[in-house]
Design a protein around this motif. Structure first.
Motif, PDB file in Angstrom:
ATOM      1  N   LEU A  36      28.779  26.249  59.802  1.00 39.62           N
ATOM      2  CA  LEU A  36      29.609  26.940  58.822  1.00 39.62           C
ATOM      3  C   LEU A  36      29.351  26.378  57.424  1.00 39.62           C
ATOM      4  CD1 LEU A  36      31.858  29.063  58.507  1.00 39.62           C
ATOM      5  CD2 LEU A  36      33.498  27.204  58.780  1.00 39.62           C
ATOM      6  N   ASP A  37      29.064  27.262  56.486  1.00 35.89           N
ATOM      7  CA  ASP A  37      28.814  26.912  55.091  1.00 35.89           C
ATOM      8  C   ASP A  37      30.161  26.726  54.396  1.00 35.89           C
ATOM      9  OD1 ASP A  37      27.242  26.485  52.829  1.00 35.89           O
ATOM     10  OD2 ASP A  37      26.925  28.611  52.426  1.00 35.89           O
ATOM     11  N   ILE A  38      30.386  25.565  53.766  1.00 40.55           N
ATOM     12  CA  ILE A  38      31.679  25.232  53.157  1.00 40.55           C
ATOM     13  C   ILE A  38      31.478  24.810  51.703  1.00 40.55           C
ATOM     14  CG2 ILE A  38      33.683  23.693  53.252  1.00 40.55           C
ATOM     15  CD1 ILE A  38      32.957  23.291  56.271  1.00 40.55           C
ATOM     16  N   LEU A  39      32.271  25.408  50.807  1.00 41.55           N
ATOM     17  CA  LEU A  39      32.357  24.938  49.424  1.00 41.55           C
ATOM     18  C   LEU A  39      33.653  24.150  49.311  1.00 41.55           C
ATOM     19  CD1 LEU A  39      31.327  28.153  47.447  1.00 41.55           C
ATOM     20  CD2 LEU A  39      29.952  26.115  47.875  1.00 41.55           C
ATOM     21  N   SER A  40      33.548  22.856  49.030  1.00 47.79           N
ATOM     22  CA  SER A  40      34.706  21.989  48.894  1.00 47.79           C
ATOM     23  C   SER A  40      34.905  21.704  47.411  1.00 47.79           C
ATOM     24  CB  SER A  40      34.480  20.696  49.678  1.00 47.79           C
ATOM     25  OG  SER A  40      35.611  19.864  49.597  1.00 47.79           O
ATOM     26  N   LEU A  41      36.081  22.056  46.891  1.00 52.72           N
ATOM     27  CA  LEU A  41      36.376  22.004  45.465  1.00 52.72           C
ATOM     28  C   LEU A  41      37.551  21.083  45.197  1.00 52.72           C
ATOM     29  CD1 LEU A  41      36.215  23.227  42.540  1.00 52.72           C
ATOM     30  CD2 LEU A  41      37.730  25.038  43.402  1.00 52.72           C
ATOM     31  N   ASP A  42      37.373  20.117  44.285  1.00 47.61           N
ATOM     32  CA  ASP A  42      38.474  19.251  43.837  1.00 47.61           C
ATOM     33  C   ASP A  42      39.091  19.851  42.587  1.00 47.61           C
ATOM     34  OD1 ASP A  42      38.055  17.448  45.878  1.00 47.61           O
ATOM     35  OD2 ASP A  42      36.841  16.099  44.671  1.00 47.61           O
ATOM     36  N   ILE A  43      40.429  19.935  42.592  1.00 44.22           N
ATOM     37  CA  ILE A  43      41.174  20.526  41.486  1.00 44.22           C
ATOM     38  C   ILE A  43      42.174  19.512  40.972  1.00 44.22           C
ATOM     39  CG2 ILE A  43      42.702  22.402  40.795  1.00 44.22           C
ATOM     40  CD1 ILE A  43      41.533  24.010  43.177  1.00 44.22           C
ATOM     41  N   GLU A  44      42.109  19.223  39.683  1.00 44.34           N
ATOM     42  CA  GLU A  44      43.070  18.326  39.033  1.00 44.34           C
ATOM     43  C   GLU A  44      44.267  19.136  38.572  1.00 44.34           C
ATOM     44  OE1 GLU A  44      42.912  15.032  38.751  1.00 44.34           O
ATOM     45  OE2 GLU A  44      40.921  14.897  39.642  1.00 44.34           O
ATOM     46  N   GLY A  45      45.348  18.462  38.336  1.00 48.51           N
ATOM     47  CA  GLY A  45      46.581  19.086  37.869  1.00 48.51           C
ATOM     48  C   GLY A  45      47.702  18.104  38.093  1.00 48.51           C
ATOM     49  N   ARG A  46      48.895  18.627  38.203  1.00 49.78           N
ATOM     50  CA  ARG A  46      50.030  17.752  38.500  1.00 49.78           C
ATOM     51  C   ARG A  46      49.743  16.958  39.768  1.00 49.78           C
ATOM     52  NH1 ARG A  46      55.477  20.144  40.349  1.00 49.78           N
ATOM     53  NH2 ARG A  46      54.136  21.937  40.167  1.00 49.78           N
ATOM     54  N   LYS A  48      46.494  16.377  42.548  1.00 49.74           N
ATOM     55  CA  LYS A  48      45.091  16.660  42.858  1.00 49.74           C
ATOM     56  C   LYS A  48      45.023  17.359  44.205  1.00 49.74           C
ATOM     57  CE  LYS A  48      40.595  14.644  43.533  1.00 49.74           C
ATOM     58  NZ  LYS A  48      39.770  13.461  43.604  1.00 49.74           N
ATOM     59  N   LYS A  49      44.164  18.386  44.290  1.00 47.56           N
ATOM     60  CA  LYS A  49      44.006  19.148  45.516  1.00 47.56           C
ATOM     61  C   LYS A  49      42.528  19.279  45.846  1.00 47.56           C
ATOM     62  CE  LYS A  49      47.969  22.040  44.659  1.00 47.56           C
ATOM     63  NZ  LYS A  49      48.504  23.363  44.539  1.00 47.56           N
ATOM     64  N   THR A  50      42.254  19.451  47.108  1.00 46.19           N
ATOM     65  CA  THR A  50      40.926  19.814  47.555  1.00 46.19           C
ATOM     66  C   THR A  50      41.048  21.119  48.319  1.00 46.19           C
ATOM     67  OG1 THR A  50      40.237  17.504  47.723  1.00 46.19           O
ATOM     68  CG2 THR A  50      38.934  19.122  48.932  1.00 46.19           C
ATOM     69  N   VAL A  51      40.246  22.099  47.908  1.00 48.63           N
ATOM     70  CA  VAL A  51      40.247  23.412  48.550  1.00 48.63           C
ATOM     71  C   VAL A  51      38.884  23.618  49.184  1.00 48.63           C
ATOM     72  CG1 VAL A  51      40.397  25.906  48.164  1.00 48.63           C
ATOM     73  CG2 VAL A  51      41.907  24.344  46.907  1.00 48.63           C
ATOM     74  N   ASP A  57      34.383  35.160  60.091  1.00 43.04           N
ATOM     75  CA  ASP A  57      33.651  36.012  61.026  1.00 43.04           C
ATOM     76  C   ASP A  57      33.930  37.468  60.682  1.00 43.04           C
ATOM     77  OD1 ASP A  57      32.404  34.080  62.571  1.00 43.04           O
ATOM     78  OD2 ASP A  57      34.134  33.850  63.892  1.00 43.04           O
ATOM     79  N   GLY A  58      32.932  38.293  60.826  1.00 39.45           N
ATOM     80  CA  GLY A  58      33.091  39.698  60.471  1.00 39.45           C
ATOM     81  C   GLY A  58      32.880  39.870  58.989  1.00 39.45           C
ATOM     82  N   GLN A  59      33.963  39.941  58.260  1.00 38.66           N
ATOM     83  CA  GLN A  59      33.855  40.032  56.803  1.00 38.66           C
ATOM     84  C   GLN A  59      35.051  39.338  56.176  1.00 38.66           C
ATOM     85  OE1 GLN A  59      33.797  44.188  55.909  1.00 38.66           O
ATOM     86  NE2 GLN A  59      35.997  44.375  55.957  1.00 38.66           N
ATOM     87  N   GLY A  60      34.893  38.933  54.941  1.00 42.47           N
ATOM     88  CA  GLY A  60      35.973  38.299  54.224  1.00 42.47           C
ATOM     89  C   GLY A  60      35.745  36.813  54.013  1.00 42.47           C
ATOM     90  N   TYR A  61      36.709  36.195  53.351  1.00 46.93           N
ATOM     91  CA  TYR A  61      36.609  34.808  52.934  1.00 46.93           C
ATOM     92  C   TYR A  61      37.927  34.103  53.185  1.00 46.93           C
ATOM     93  CZ  TYR A  61      32.566  36.747  50.632  1.00 46.93           C
ATOM     94  OH  TYR A  61      31.383  37.387  50.388  1.00 46.93           O
ATOM     95  N   LEU A  62      37.852  32.799  53.346  1.00 48.77           N
ATOM     96  CA  LEU A  62      39.019  31.987  53.656  1.00 48.77           C
ATOM     97  C   LEU A  62      39.011  30.742  52.772  1.00 48.77           C
ATOM     98  CD1 LEU A  62      41.333  31.326  55.755  1.00 48.77           C
ATOM     99  CD2 LEU A  62      39.569  30.127  57.041  1.00 48.77           C
ATOM    100  N   ALA A  63      40.178  30.377  52.226  1.00 46.37           N
ATOM    101  CA  ALA A  63      40.332  29.126  51.477  1.00 46.37           C
ATOM    102  C   ALA A  63      41.495  28.355  52.082  1.00 46.37           C
ATOM    103  CB  ALA A  63      40.595  29.395  50.002  1.00 46.37           C
ATOM    104  N   LYS A  64      41.279  27.067  52.320  1.00 51.23           N
ATOM    105  CA  LYS A  64      42.335  26.194  52.854  1.00 51.23           C
ATOM    106  C   LYS A  64      42.504  25.020  51.911  1.00 51.23           C
ATOM    107  CE  LYS A  64      40.418  26.364  57.247  1.00 51.23           C
ATOM    108  NZ  LYS A  64      40.175  25.785  58.544  1.00 51.23           N
ATOM    109  N   CYS A  65      43.750  24.699  51.633  1.00 48.99           N
ATOM    110  CA  CYS A  65      44.047  23.519  50.838  1.00 48.99           C
ATOM    111  C   CYS A  65      44.130  22.336  51.796  1.00 48.99           C
ATOM    112  CB  CYS A  65      45.351  23.701  50.081  1.00 48.99           C
ATOM    113  SG  CYS A  65      45.650  22.408  48.876  1.00 48.99           S
TER     114      CYS A  65
END
Length: 91
Positions: A36-46, A48-51, A57-65
């Motif tokens: 599975l191809d994963i883009l892991s993104l760090d986000i600063e703010g009040r 810090k989060k990693t998404v 599968d099939g079609q579409g996209y998923l993001a998990k915090c």
């Protein structure tokens, strides 16, 4: 199972969005042991989060915090990035 890999166009869209958003501080692309191809993104703010973003599968996209409960599903990648960006601004 079909290999779920981000296309060059999707990666270019992500890179452009990353460069526009000063709160998106770093990212890495990884492939898990299931391929599975994963883009892991760090986000600063009040808080810090990693998404982590993947194709579904099939079609579409998923993001998990990773650091807290959160899930987003979208039919197209740009909509998913919009949702992640809106979640960033909510902090």
């Amino acid at each position: 199972m079909a290999k779920l890999v981000f296309t060059d166009a999707e990666l270019a869209l992500f890179q452009a969005r990353f460069e526009q958003n000063k709160n998106w501080t770093q990212w890495v692309r990884v492939t898990n042991r299931d391929g599975l191809d994963i883009l892991s993104l760090d986000i600063e703010g009040r808080d810090k989060k990693t998404v982590r973003m993947t194709k579904k599968d099939g079609q579409g996209y998923l993001a998990k915090c990773v650091d807290e409960w959160g899930l987003a599903v979208a039919v197209d990648f740009e909509s998913l990035l919009d949702t992640v960006d809106e979640g960033t601004r909510a902090n």
